[in-house]
Every structure is written in structure tokens, then in C-alpha cells.
Design an enzyme around this catalytic site. Sequence first.
Site, PDB file in Angstrom:
ATOM      1  N   ASP A 132      -6.963  -2.492   3.466  1.00  0.00           N
ATOM      2  CA  ASP A 132      -5.923  -3.459   3.126  1.00  0.00           C
ATOM      3  C   ASP A 132      -6.212  -4.839   3.703  1.00  0.00           C
ATOM      4  OD1 ASP A 132      -4.397  -1.397   1.913  1.00  0.00           O
ATOM      5  OD2 ASP A 132      -3.634  -0.808   3.878  1.00  0.00           O
ATOM      6  N   ASP A 178       0.851  -1.175   0.000  1.00  0.00           N
ATOM      7  CA  ASP A 178       0.000   0.000   0.000  1.00  0.00           C
ATOM      8  C   ASP A 178       0.899   1.241   0.000  1.00  0.00           C
ATOM      9  OD1 ASP A 178      -2.445   1.466   0.233  1.00  0.00           O
ATOM     10  OD2 ASP A 178      -1.986   1.783   2.349  1.00  0.00           O
ATOM     11  N   ASP A 186      17.468 -36.871  18.171  1.00  0.00           N
ATOM     12  CA  ASP A 186      16.431 -35.879  17.898  1.00  0.00           C
ATOM     13  C   ASP A 186      16.289 -34.884  19.039  1.00  0.00           C
ATOM     14  OD1 ASP A 186      16.011 -37.049  15.530  1.00  0.00           O
ATOM     15  OD2 ASP A 186      14.039 -37.895  15.965  1.00  0.00           O
ATOM     16  N   ASP A 215      -1.835  -0.844   6.154  1.00  0.00           N
ATOM     17  CA  ASP A 215      -2.071  -0.335   7.506  1.00  0.00           C
ATOM     18  C   ASP A 215      -3.534  -0.071   7.789  1.00  0.00           C
ATOM     19  OD1 ASP A 215      -2.425   1.793   5.817  1.00  0.00           O
ATOM     20  OD2 ASP A 215      -1.292   3.227   7.034  1.00  0.00           O
TER      21      ASP A 215
END
Length: 862
Positions: free
Chosen positions: A561, A298, A669, A557
Site C-alpha cells: 500500500d 485496502d 494577531d 497497512d
Amino acid sequence: EEQFPFNHVGLTSAEAAALLVKYGKNELPEKVTPKWLVLLQQFWAPMPIMIWIAIIIEIGIQNFIDMGILLLIQFTNASISFYELNKAGNAVAALKSSLKPMATCKRDGGWQVMDATLLVPGDLVLLGSGSAIPADCRVNSSEIDVDQAALTGESLPVTFYKGDSCKMGSTVVRGEVEATVEFTGVNTFFGKTASLLQESNEHSHLQKMLMRIMFILVGLSVSLCLINFIYLMAEGEGLKESLSHTIVLLVASIPLAIEIVTNTTLAIGSKSLSHRGAIVARLSAIEDLAGMSILCSDKTGTLTLNKMVLQDDTPVYSPGENQESVLVYAALAAKWKEPPRDALDRLTLGSVNMTFLENYEQTEFLPFDPTIKRTEGTLRNLKTGAEFKTTKGAPHIILQLLNESEKAVIEQVEADVTKFGEMGIRSMGVAKMDLKDGKNEWKMMGLLTFLDPPRPDTKQTIIDANKFGVNVKMITGDHLLIAKQTASVLSMGDKIFGSENLPMLDPETKQKPANLGKTYGNLCLAADGFAQVFPEHKFLIVETLRELGYSVGMTGDGVNDAPALKRADVGIAVAGSTDAARAAAAIILTEEGLSTIIHGIIIAREIFSRISNFITYRISATLQLLLFFFIAIFAFHPSSYQPEDSEDEWPEYFHMPVLMLMLITLLNDGTLITIAYDYAEASPTPTKWNIPALFITSTVLGMVSCFSSLLVLYILLDSHDPNGLFAKIGMSGVDYGQITAAIYLKVSVSDFLTLFSARTGPKFFWQVRPAPVLLIGGTVALTVSSLLSIVWPVSEPDGIMTEGLSSNMGVFVFVWLYCLVFWIVQDFAKVASYKYMYHSNFNGINDTGVIGDIVPPKDSLV
């Protein structure tokens, strides 16, 4: 509108409670999975299911000790997974809680500051300067100026009068009024677009990739287990013995920590991002950020500062005037001794030298009014006593005040305004009237030019993004000329188009057009940006690019959007975003500007490298164990190698106690969590998963380990042969119990050395130094495994003879040296496989995902 019930006294708590039940909270509904269900889900996935099958088999053959071991592994695995998921979820919840808007509301006859989510239609609220509008409200009386940039992208505030409806997500910039809440939650202006914001329930790329790997490994495991079971039964083995052998294969095929280590690596990475000013709301967004190849941004408040900045160009139309004098006249048409009332007042009073105003007294003031669209001040010069008026406003409004005799000035002003407009620069007219001789003629003083400039770091951010293979596109609701000018300043390219050729959602079904990517793909790829777009345009631009297979990021923002932020692979809410944008985003920036995104890309790609290397290792380790035990069943019959003087009866088939396999898994692991802190290099281009190439590398690593394990098993079984290798190097034969311990040591050491090869990707293991914490983890795991192989007591777990190597340390040293030699062989084989894949571009391994130049369709050139 006349029938709207304005509230001037407020609600009682009882009335508000009843309305809250009727309308619900003032928020968009979020789908929240109960924690108990999240915990249960950790027990129902491909890997846990394999463990459940193993547990059931152990119960069937009444091997309750191994059943207990597997249950312990199952619950430990699930608990760690749940803890990591819950910790990430709590962090996001805490963030959203801290960002909750507050509202000043009148309840039970008194004003109180309360959680804005508890507002209901009919509430009386106070809207004051600087406060966010907590719901769609009707102004009761008077007027306020509202900044709607987050809704419309328009930088200048809009004045709302009695009866006007101001929307949630806007901010009051001047004035203070009482207002009545009209709509809350899903019924607000923003809430009505909620259909665009619903969760798509799509799995992330990482989740899809992990699921594919798990299903491949599970399918291979089940197939080999069935073959193993059928073979043993056909050879005359009993059901219990056949199942006991099969369970070893099954347990060996389970990469227990694959999801835990992956999630933990992402969680630790999210902490690194938070230190850079980026809070991750969805962990998988880190992997998406690493692969992001297009960033849709934007303009207002994201690329720009969202505040007016005076420009150097100041055309003057009266002799002797300059920018400084025009600024003084503009300031005199404002209340300069009071706080600025709007963006233009802030621009003027923030730029003028206030000492020049000390010589004037304002006797009258005409504030901005929609009917006249300008401000006017009547002044008296304290030194000379001369009286005059000044005015400021939109140029075409000021020109209407001039006499027709000023035709040349009017034409010049109009030309200048047009010229600046083409550059995306706005203008404000300033005029003066001398109050003498009763002529009352306005004279044009000049034009003040201003624009909403880019943030200081935006241009460098875009350059850095391009350097890392990320294409940045501007998507704004602002005017085309302004968008083009901003793109020019930021060197974003000149292919900025209007929204005329962009698709729209179906007005009835709200569904996207069919063949979106095919129809609009070239246009969206070729464009450097789009102007004058609506929220659904942003949503569909993102969707078009995603349909083409690109990983798309979207920054913004405002409320407008939010749909695109939600739909993007990586939705990024910049600092100062509305609550709507934050709620829709996967990453929330807490620092100004976009430079944080570049740091985020680097960190994300380092994390991707760590996860990719770990998964390569985990597949290779699983393949090594799975194929080793599978082939060993067919290839070796220990009983045929039993020496004549042995007091113990060697088994017909080779397999290892389940406890040893679990120790290998837990030690290796368990320490692999340190890979989250390992050194890693960020890829210079967007990353993507290439599962065939990943399996090729893993298979090469696994096959070398598997072959070396089978070979050392043969050497150990054959150690009593007077013509065997052990006899030739002067070593004595090895008892079967110690063969079991030696194979445990070999598999453990090879398993972890494989990690040090896998972690460097196409490079040799010595070319990328490991982090100290990884070295420490590896040393601990190898030390414990080595000690266990030495001190293991004489025992028969699962009926298998087992004895430590303390009485035969020569075998211990032999196995270690053997592992180191084959580690080097393994690493050279890995590098060779990478060179072959890069040379042949195997499965597009050289493809970067970076966008090339594409010529837009002719009808899109505007």
C-alpha cells in the site's frame, strides 16, 4: 542460489561496521531539511520580504527606532514560525523513532536485540514466531510459516524452507529459524519500489492558496506604494517624507500572522486528532482530509480483521455428523495441546469445545507439508479403544483421498466448494478413516467454511463516510469473488472490477501513462472497488482520481500500500501497519478500525472552517488598512482643516506612526491564536478553497471598515467646523494629536470586531457563539488598545503629533459607539454578499465535490 553465502556464526562488530559503510542503513533514505535552513526559510517568504523592504527603507531615511521595531517583529515572527514547525517535526520524529523495528542479531559471538536499521547483508538473525522480518533474509535451515498479508494481501501464511527468501515487511507466525540477511534498505523487495515513493515536492492545497493570497496582497501593496510614492514626490514632498509615508502603506499591507495562526491552528487540531487515535505526520494533511471526497481503502487488515472466522454453513456428508463433530475431527488432526501453528489451526482450535478432545489420545501426527498439503492425526478413543485417523486440508486435496465409489460425495463437495467460493467463502475439508478390517477407506465428514470478516465498525464507518460526502472504494490484491462478497456485506456496491483494464507503469521509465485521467477516469470513478491489483495499480488509481481534481485518501497497512499512501492527498496507515506504510502515510491510526477516520473528517472540517474564517478576516483587515491609508493620502489634507487658533502645525498628509501599526498587528494577531480553539461547524460535504468567493467576502468586510474609517477621519478633521457634526451634537473640536489616537482606536476596534463577523461565515455574528477563550482574547486586545488610546503620552513618533484621549473621553465613547454601529452594518453586508453568491452560484460556490453516479465503460464490466 547455491552460491549464496549463508552465515552460521554471525559477524564481528568490525565486519558489520565496514558493511554498514558499504551498504548504508537498513532503511529508505529520507530527505531531511536541516533545522538551520528551516529557520532561514522563515525570513525568506513574501511577507518577511515585505518587512525586509520596509527595514531597508527605514535605514535609508535613518529612522533607526522604527527599524528596530520592524526587526523585532521580523525575528519574533520567524521564531514563532520556526518553533511551531520544529515542534511538529519533532513529534513526527519521535513517533517514527518509537516505531523503529528491532531485530535479534548475532554479533561478536553473542545474540543481541538491536536497531534493525543497523543490519547489514551477511548478518545472522533469528526469526521467531511473532517477530517482523527486519530485512530480506535467506532461511539457513528448518522451516517457518510467514504471514505475507502486508505484502500480497493473502490471509493464509506461507511456509519457507532452507534457502528460501523471506521479505522485509512480513511477519513470522510459526517456528523459529536462523537466517542470513541478503538485502537491506533500498535493495530489498520493498526498497526496489522506492521510485514510487519519492517525494513529489508538490505544495499542499493550503500552501498554494496561502501563496496565491500573499502574492495578490503583495502585488496590490507594491502597486499602491508606488502610486503613493510617485504622487507625493510629484506634489513636491521631499524624498525622506515620501518614503516615510510609503512605509506606512507597506507595513499596513503585511498580514504578519497569517502563516503562524494557520500552522498553529493545524498543530492544535493535530492534538485533537491524536486524542481520537490519529497521529498526524504532515500538518497540511488535515486540510486535505477536510476536502477528501474519495477514500480508497485496502481490504485485508483494513476493512477486514485479517483473521479467519468460522461460518455457520457446515455441509456434512456422513450420517449423524454436524458442525460440532466436524470441528472435533478437524481439531484431532492438529496438535491441540500445543499453541496453534497457523491460521487454520487457530481457526479450528479456537472454535472447538476442548472438553470433547479429552477422550482421545493422539498416537501419531503428520504435520502440514507442501507435498501433501494437509495435516493428519492418528487417534485412539480412550473409552472404547477404537483407533482412527482424521485429516484436514484444502477440499480438492482431501477429495483425492476418497475412493472412486464416493463419486456422488465428490461431486457434491465440489459443487458446495464452488458455491461458497462464489460468495467469497473459503472451505476446509475434513475426513476420517476407521482403522478396522484393514479397509483403510477415507470418508468425507464435512466442510468447515470460513472467511476474513469485516471489522465490526467498518460498515457503519462507510455509511458515515457517505453521509459526509466521501465515496469509499475497495482496492485489494485479493480474489475478485472475495472482494465482491466483502463489498456486498459492507453495502459498498456491486461495481467491483478486476485489474485487467487498469493501467500499468512504463516497464522501462516507470512513468505513468499519458492522459491517465482522461483515459481511465470514468472507470475509476464508477468502480466501487478493484480486486487482484498490484501495488502500481493502487498507485495509478490514486493518481487517476487526483488528475480529475478530486482530493483522494488512501488507507492501508502493508508494504504493497505504501506507494499509493505516499501519492494520495491523505495517506492513512491503519493500526498495526508495517513500518513502510507508516513512513509513507500522512496520518497514522493508533486504534483499530476506520471509525477514527470519520472523527478525523469532522475535526478536519472544523479546523478548515476556523482557518477559512481567519483568512477571510486577515484579508479584510489588510485591505481595510491598506486602502484606508492609501485613500487618506489623496483625499485628506489635515493642514486645510487646521483651526486658526491651533498652536501646532497640522501636517499636509495623514498617516500613522509605524509603532501604532505594529501595536495593532501584535495585539490583534497575537490574540488571534485563540481562534484555534473557537467553536466551528463541520461542513456536511468535502470542503475546498474558493479564492474568488473568499476575496468577495473579505472585500465587502474590508470596504465597510475602510469607508467607516475614512468617514470618521473626515468627521474628526472637520470637528472644528461650527457647522460640522461635532458641533451639532455638542462636542468640541479635537486636537490633531488626539485625532491620531482616535483613528488608532477606531482601526483597532474595527479590526477585531471584523473577526467576530468573519468567523461566522454566511451567518450573522450572533448566530454562532464564540468560544470563551476567543472572547477573552478579544476582550484583552480591545481593552489594551482602548487603554493605549487613552493614556498615550504627548509625543511625536515619526514626526506625527500623538496625544491620548484622557482629556477628551467624549471622543473615546463616540469612536466606540461608531464602531459598533458600523459593525452591524458590516455584518449585514457580509450576509447579503453570501446570499448573492449562493443564489448565482458564484465561481461554483455551491459545488460540493461529491461524486455522482457514473456508468462505467462497457469493456470494464467484468
